[in-house]
Design a protein around this motif. Structure first.
Motif, PDB file in Angstrom:
ATOM      1  N   GLU C  96       0.787  -1.233   0.000  1.00  0.00           N
ATOM      2  CA  GLU C  96       0.000   0.000   0.000  1.00  0.00           C
ATOM      3  C   GLU C  96       0.815   1.277   0.000  1.00  0.00           C
ATOM      4  O   GLU C  96       0.766   2.071  -0.915  1.00  0.00           O
ATOM      5  CB  GLU C  96      -0.922   0.037   1.221  1.00  0.00           C
ATOM      6  N   LEU C  97       1.561   1.492   1.070  1.00  0.00           N
ATOM      7  CA  LEU C  97       2.202   2.785   1.253  1.00  0.00           C
ATOM      8  C   LEU C  97       3.180   3.123   0.143  1.00  0.00           C
ATOM      9  O   LEU C  97       3.233   4.260  -0.316  1.00  0.00           O
ATOM     10  CB  LEU C  97       2.921   2.830   2.613  1.00  0.00           C
ATOM     11  N   GLY C  98       3.958   2.138  -0.265  1.00  0.00           N
ATOM     12  CA  GLY C  98       4.938   2.413  -1.316  1.00  0.00           C
ATOM     13  C   GLY C  98       4.283   2.969  -2.567  1.00  0.00           C
ATOM     14  O   GLY C  98       4.516   4.121  -2.945  1.00  0.00           O
ATOM     15  N   PRO C  99       3.422   2.196  -3.234  1.00  0.00           N
ATOM     16  CA  PRO C  99       2.804   2.706  -4.459  1.00  0.00           C
ATOM     17  C   PRO C  99       1.997   3.990  -4.239  1.00  0.00           C
ATOM     18  O   PRO C  99       2.112   4.929  -5.023  1.00  0.00           O
ATOM     19  CB  PRO C  99       1.874   1.568  -4.888  1.00  0.00           C
ATOM     20  N   VAL C 100       1.206   4.036  -3.172  1.00  0.00           N
ATOM     21  CA  VAL C 100       0.299   5.184  -3.026  1.00  0.00           C
ATOM     22  C   VAL C 100       1.044   6.459  -2.673  1.00  0.00           C
ATOM     23  O   VAL C 100       0.838   7.508  -3.283  1.00  0.00           O
ATOM     24  CB  VAL C 100      -0.782   4.885  -1.964  1.00  0.00           C
ATOM     25  N   SER C 190       7.111 -13.955   5.382  1.00  0.00           N
ATOM     26  CA  SER C 190       5.728 -13.561   5.103  1.00  0.00           C
ATOM     27  C   SER C 190       5.561 -12.799   3.801  1.00  0.00           C
ATOM     28  O   SER C 190       4.453 -12.699   3.289  1.00  0.00           O
ATOM     29  CB  SER C 190       5.184 -12.729   6.254  1.00  0.00           C
ATOM     30  N   VAL C 191       6.639 -12.252   3.269  1.00  0.00           N
ATOM     31  CA  VAL C 191       6.488 -11.504   2.025  1.00  0.00           C
ATOM     32  C   VAL C 191       6.688 -12.446   0.852  1.00  0.00           C
ATOM     33  O   VAL C 191       7.662 -13.179   0.802  1.00  0.00           O
ATOM     34  CB  VAL C 191       7.519 -10.363   1.943  1.00  0.00           C
ATOM     35  N   GLU C 192       5.769 -12.416  -0.087  1.00  0.00           N
ATOM     36  CA  GLU C 192       5.926 -13.251  -1.276  1.00  0.00           C
ATOM     37  C   GLU C 192       6.146 -12.370  -2.487  1.00  0.00           C
ATOM     38  O   GLU C 192       5.582 -11.304  -2.612  1.00  0.00           O
ATOM     39  CB  GLU C 192       4.672 -14.102  -1.463  1.00  0.00           C
ATOM     40  N   TYR C 193       6.956 -12.852  -3.412  1.00  0.00           N
ATOM     41  CA  TYR C 193       7.359 -12.032  -4.555  1.00  0.00           C
ATOM     42  C   TYR C 193       6.176 -11.625  -5.434  1.00  0.00           C
ATOM     43  O   TYR C 193       5.930 -10.448  -5.652  1.00  0.00           O
ATOM     44  CB  TYR C 193       8.402 -12.790  -5.377  1.00  0.00           C
ATOM     45  N   MET C 194       5.435 -12.621  -5.903  1.00  0.00           N
ATOM     46  CA  MET C 194       4.381 -12.271  -6.862  1.00  0.00           C
ATOM     47  C   MET C 194       3.253 -11.455  -6.236  1.00  0.00           C
ATOM     48  O   MET C 194       2.943 -10.380  -6.694  1.00  0.00           O
ATOM     49  CB  MET C 194       3.812 -13.535  -7.539  1.00  0.00           C
ATOM     50  N   ASN C 199       2.552  -7.029  -7.240  1.00  0.00           N
ATOM     51  CA  ASN C 199       1.281  -6.303  -7.207  1.00  0.00           C
ATOM     52  C   ASN C 199       1.509  -4.836  -6.918  1.00  0.00           C
ATOM     53  O   ASN C 199       0.838  -3.965  -7.461  1.00  0.00           O
ATOM     54  CB  ASN C 199       0.341  -6.922  -6.165  1.00  0.00           C
ATOM     55  N   GLY C 200       2.445  -4.559  -6.026  1.00  0.00           N
ATOM     56  CA  GLY C 200       2.772  -3.166  -5.749  1.00  0.00           C
ATOM     57  C   GLY C 200       3.278  -2.460  -7.006  1.00  0.00           C
ATOM     58  O   GLY C 200       2.891  -1.332  -7.303  1.00  0.00           O
ATOM     59  N   VAL C 201       4.130  -3.155  -7.756  1.00  0.00           N
ATOM     60  CA  VAL C 201       4.654  -2.559  -8.997  1.00  0.00           C
ATOM     61  C   VAL C 201       3.516  -2.349  -9.993  1.00  0.00           C
ATOM     62  O   VAL C 201       3.422  -1.312 -10.653  1.00  0.00           O
ATOM     63  CB  VAL C 201       5.744  -3.467  -9.604  1.00  0.00           C
ATOM     64  N   LEU C 202       2.619  -3.328 -10.064  1.00  0.00           N
ATOM     65  CA  LEU C 202       1.486  -3.198 -10.977  1.00  0.00           C
ATOM     66  C   LEU C 202       0.634  -1.987 -10.619  1.00  0.00           C
ATOM     67  O   LEU C 202       0.236  -1.200 -11.479  1.00  0.00           O
ATOM     68  CB  LEU C 202       0.637  -4.473 -10.904  1.00  0.00           C
ATOM     69  N   LEU C 251      -8.025  -1.569  -6.963  1.00  0.00           N
ATOM     70  CA  LEU C 251      -6.975  -2.556  -7.220  1.00  0.00           C
ATOM     71  C   LEU C 251      -6.760  -3.449  -6.007  1.00  0.00           C
ATOM     72  O   LEU C 251      -6.543  -4.658  -6.145  1.00  0.00           O
ATOM     73  CB  LEU C 251      -5.668  -1.857  -7.585  1.00  0.00           C
ATOM     74  N   THR C 252      -6.805  -2.841  -4.813  1.00  0.00           N
ATOM     75  CA  THR C 252      -6.595  -3.642  -3.608  1.00  0.00           C
ATOM     76  C   THR C 252      -7.679  -4.693  -3.475  1.00  0.00           C
ATOM     77  O   THR C 252      -7.405  -5.838  -3.111  1.00  0.00           O
ATOM     78  CB  THR C 252      -6.582  -2.737  -2.363  1.00  0.00           C
ATOM     79  N   VAL C 253      -8.910  -4.314  -3.778  1.00  0.00           N
ATOM     80  CA  VAL C 253      -9.994  -5.289  -3.709  1.00  0.00           C
ATOM     81  C   VAL C 253      -9.706  -6.459  -4.636  1.00  0.00           C
ATOM     82  O   VAL C 253      -9.841  -7.617  -4.255  1.00  0.00           O
ATOM     83  CB  VAL C 253     -11.338  -4.627  -4.087  1.00  0.00           C
ATOM     84  N   PHE C 254      -9.282  -6.160  -5.845  1.00  0.00           N
ATOM     85  CA  PHE C 254      -9.018  -7.250  -6.788  1.00  0.00           C
ATOM     86  C   PHE C 254      -7.798  -8.057  -6.429  1.00  0.00           C
ATOM     87  O   PHE C 254      -7.749  -9.258  -6.613  1.00  0.00           O
ATOM     88  CB  PHE C 254      -8.853  -6.697  -8.207  1.00  0.00           C
ATOM     89  N   MET C 255      -6.785  -7.390  -5.914  1.00  0.00           N
ATOM     90  CA  MET C 255      -5.538  -8.116  -5.668  1.00  0.00           C
ATOM     91  C   MET C 255      -5.537  -8.842  -4.334  1.00  0.00           C
ATOM     92  O   MET C 255      -5.008  -9.926  -4.221  1.00  0.00           O
ATOM     93  CB  MET C 255      -4.363  -7.136  -5.671  1.00  0.00           C
ATOM     94  N   PHE C 256      -6.090  -8.226  -3.321  1.00  0.00           N
ATOM     95  CA  PHE C 256      -5.961  -8.816  -1.997  1.00  0.00           C
ATOM     96  C   PHE C 256      -7.282  -9.181  -1.369  1.00  0.00           C
ATOM     97  O   PHE C 256      -7.327  -9.890  -0.383  1.00  0.00           O
ATOM     98  CB  PHE C 256      -5.215  -7.853  -1.059  1.00  0.00           C
TER      99      PHE C 256
END
Lengths: 269, 156, 258
Positions: C96-100, C190-194, C199-202, C251-256
């Motif tokens: 969240e914070l990074g992209p936004v 706990s962090v996964e790449y994809m 998702n953040g990059v997307l 996007l968050t709804v769709f991704m997470f």
């Protein structure tokens, strides 16, 4: 032999935001001659140039340049036509992030793949023609208004156009720059065999170099012809008021309102 | 600024961003370039898989030796069957080994704990496609509480 | 009452007009043959939009990472879960914070600069004179900036994330006393790449498209005077910020969320 009429405008009408600017007007611009378009401010003279250049589309009528209709041609044809036209905007419109040299070189770089040394020679030639070869490394912000306009003129002739349009070139100029510009326009027209269209309201200045003139007022052409013919037309009151700058005549001094007496009476009541 | 200098700075910027991506991938997300190597499949059935998910780890003494690849339901016996991908690097296990579903920490994720059984001459090693016989299901909290209350009542 | 209804009608019509005009502008920018100098102009724009934004992005990243770690520690310590700090910081940032935050900073710094620059070119007739020289301003001026904006924001987001996570490490480990090894290992667990990093990059790619599009539209269609330019610039920042936040939710709804 080439058609003496380089650019012809037939019966155009144009309105912008519900205001009718041109109502069925026709113009003919002779090849190799300087044609002035005079008229009061706000009448749409700049709009006329934009219509010729294809930046705006006429509502009806035809614009024919070198026998090519510009009003409904493809964008490729318009592109080719524009390469033969030069336009000098009122503010010069130089690109702020480029030097004087690069500004003049811009159209050459965009349209031709010239060797750098050949390009440099051409640019220097154009700058020399307007007398600003020494200013070639300055930034546009460092130029005075008159100098900026001359650089813009050098840029407008960079591709050796056939037709050149000037939008209010003399506005806000001191007497020296104005005369310099006048002489330049006349010389370029003669030496390069250009057809020039000058849109302005500086009557005396432009009439000293123009061959033909159109006077616009109230959505129509109130006078047209060679300069001698128009100056001799003393019958036309509106024309005379404009040419001599009289404050009273068909264009009234007072903005339309009610009688002064009754306005004052309302205040005292 | 000249074209060369601009290009250089842009190059530095893009490289910096790619490096950041690499750092994020390997140091933050824990991606591993070596990969987990080749794996072979083993099966196990549990009466309750609890909160076990696909990609949950299989751990032997805390070391990850495999992953859950798929969870399906056996339509005849109505028991869940878990398909495991066991890493070849870590070798093979005797058929007496047992699996249990454990929780890491108090509120953590569930994983499968592997306890190797004893090895003897007639004990075979599990190979690709074999099944674990000895499995202990996940502890369901309600059952545990129920058991506890029952034992309290019995004493009382 | 009638005034309200007609106001709604007016706003809807102007909204549709804006949407139509901006889609047309985008179409003419990307359709057809690209300008021959597109690549070098594009590189120059990456410099303008990306590198010149780096100071603010890096500084903000550092501060946000540090604050996140500080606040996160204070909350987690109540549940004796402070060892999970690394995981909390990394996931909040990556998802969240990074992209936004990067997008909002980009809108304020690069978006407003774009609108002001294009707006100024439009009001001093530079774009019109370019058109009269048979050079398409959309292809030569707008297109490189559009492409640069789309590429630059994800790159900036990556740098922001790394700086922020490191800032979190700085505060969490050196100051608050969380175990350094635990910070990274819990995070890696706990962090996964994809799902998280990509998702953040997307998200940041989507934000980049939107912010740049809004900024260029407002500049290109500016009312050509000083007041018009300042209005357009403000509008860019406001509209693109709101769009970023709204798209982030979707996007968050769709991704997470699913």
């Amino acid at each position: 032999m080439k058609n003496p009429c380089h650019l012809e405008i037939k019966n155009i009408s144009f309105s912008r935001s519900d205001r009718l600017l041109f109502d069925n007007l026709s113009f003919q611009f002779e090849r190799g001659k300087i044609t002035a378009i005079l008229g009061p401010s706000g009448i749409g003279k700049t709009t006329l140039l934009k219509l010729i250049g294809g930046q705006l589309a006429v509502d009806s009528g035809e614009i024919i340049f070198n026998q090519t209709p510009l009003h409904n041609c493809s964008s490729a044809e318009l592109y080719q036509a524009r390469k033969k036209m030069g336009m000098l905007f009122q503010s010069g419109a130089l690109f702020n992030d480029l030097s004087v040299f690069e500004n003049v070189a811009f159209p050459l770089r965009e349209h031709n793949h010239l060797d750098e040394s050949l390009l440099k020679i051409l640019v220097l030639m154009k700058l020399e023609a307007v007398g600003l070869r020494g200013a070639r490394d300055l930034a546009p912000q460092q130029l005075s208004g008159g100098m900026a306009r001359r650089v813009a003129l050098a840029r407008a002739i960079a591709l050796d156009p056939e037709l050149i349009m000037y939008d209010e070139p003399f506005s806000g100029q001191d007497p020296i720059s104005m005369n310099v510009l006048l002489k330049l326009i006349e010389q370029l027209n003669k030496n390069l065999g250009l057809t020039s269209i000058i849109v302005t309201h500086d009557v005396d200045e432009v009439l000293s170099i123009a061959d033909n003139v159109y006077v616009l007022a109230e959505k129509s052409i109130i006078a047209q012809g060679t300069v001698e013919e128009v100056l001799k037309d003393t019958e036309n009151e509106l024309l005379q008021q404009f040419l001599h700058g009289r404050s009273e005549g068909p264009v009234p001094f007072h903005f339309k309102t009610e009688d002064f007496q009754s306005d004052l009476q309302q205040v005292s009541r | 600024m000249s074209q060369k200098k601009t290009e250089m700075w842009v190059g530095v910027f893009v490289i910096g961003a790619m490096l950041s991506l690499a750092i994020l991938a390997f140091n933050v997300a824990g991606l591993s370039l070596k990969g987990e190597g080749r794996s072979y499949t083993l099966y196990a059935s549990f009466s309750n898989i609890g909160g076990l998910k696909v990609r949950s780890p299989v751990k032997l003494g805390g070391v990850v030796v495999g992953r859950v690849e798929g969870i399906t339901l056996d339509k005849e016996s109505y028991t869940p069957i878990v398909r495991l991908a066991m890493f070849e690097n870590n070798g093979y296990y005797p058929e007496t080994s047992s699996l249990s579903i454990l929780t890491s920490g108090l509120l953590g994720e569930q994983y499968i704990g592997l306890q190797p059984g004893f090895i003897d001459e007639d004990i075979a090693m599990l190979e690709d496609g074999d099944r674990f016989e000895d499995t202990k299901s996940a502890i369901v909290l309600e059952d545990l509480i129920g058991q506890f209350i029952y034992s309290l009542n019995k004493e009382g | 009452m009638l005034a309200f209804v007609s106001a709604v009608g007016r706003v809807s019509l102007s909204f549709m007009e804006t949407t139509g005009k901006s889609c047309l502008m985008l179409f003419h920018t990307v359709a057809g043959a690209p300008h021959p100098k597109l690549f070098s102009l594009f590189i120059k724009q990456i410099f303008q939009l990306g590198i010149l934004s780096l100071p603010i992005i890096v500084t903000s990243g550092l501060f946000i990472g540090m604050v996140l770690s500080l606040q996160g520690y204070n909350v987690l310590v109540d549940y004796a879960a402070e060892e999970s700090l690394g995981s909390m910081v990394a996931l909040s940032l990556l998802r969240e914070l990074g992209p936004v935050v990067t997008a909002l900073l980009f809108a304020g710094r690069a978006g407003s600069a774009l609108t002001a620059e294009i707006g100024l070119m439009q009001s001093t007739e530079q774009l019109a004179s370019m058109e009269m020289m048979a050079v398409s301003p959309l292809k030569r001026v707008i297109a490189p900036r559009f492409l640069a904006g789309i590429i630059t924001l994800p790159l900036l987001t990556l740098i922001f994330n790394v700086v922020a996570i490191w800032g979190g490490y700085l505060i969490g480990v050196s100051w608050m006393g969380v175990d350094g090894g635990a910070y990274w290992s819990v995070m890696q667990g706990s962090v996964e790449y994809m799902p998280d990093v990509m998702n953040g990059v997307l998200k940041s790619i989507v934000f980049g498209v939107m912010i740049t599009w809004v900024a260029l539209y407002n500049g290109y269609h500016v009312i050509p005077n000083a007041l018009g330019i300042s209005r357009s610039t403000t509008q860019t920042v406001v509209v693109s910020s709101l769009l970023v936040l709204a798209m982030d939710f979707i996007l968050t709804v769709f991704m997470f969320g699913m």
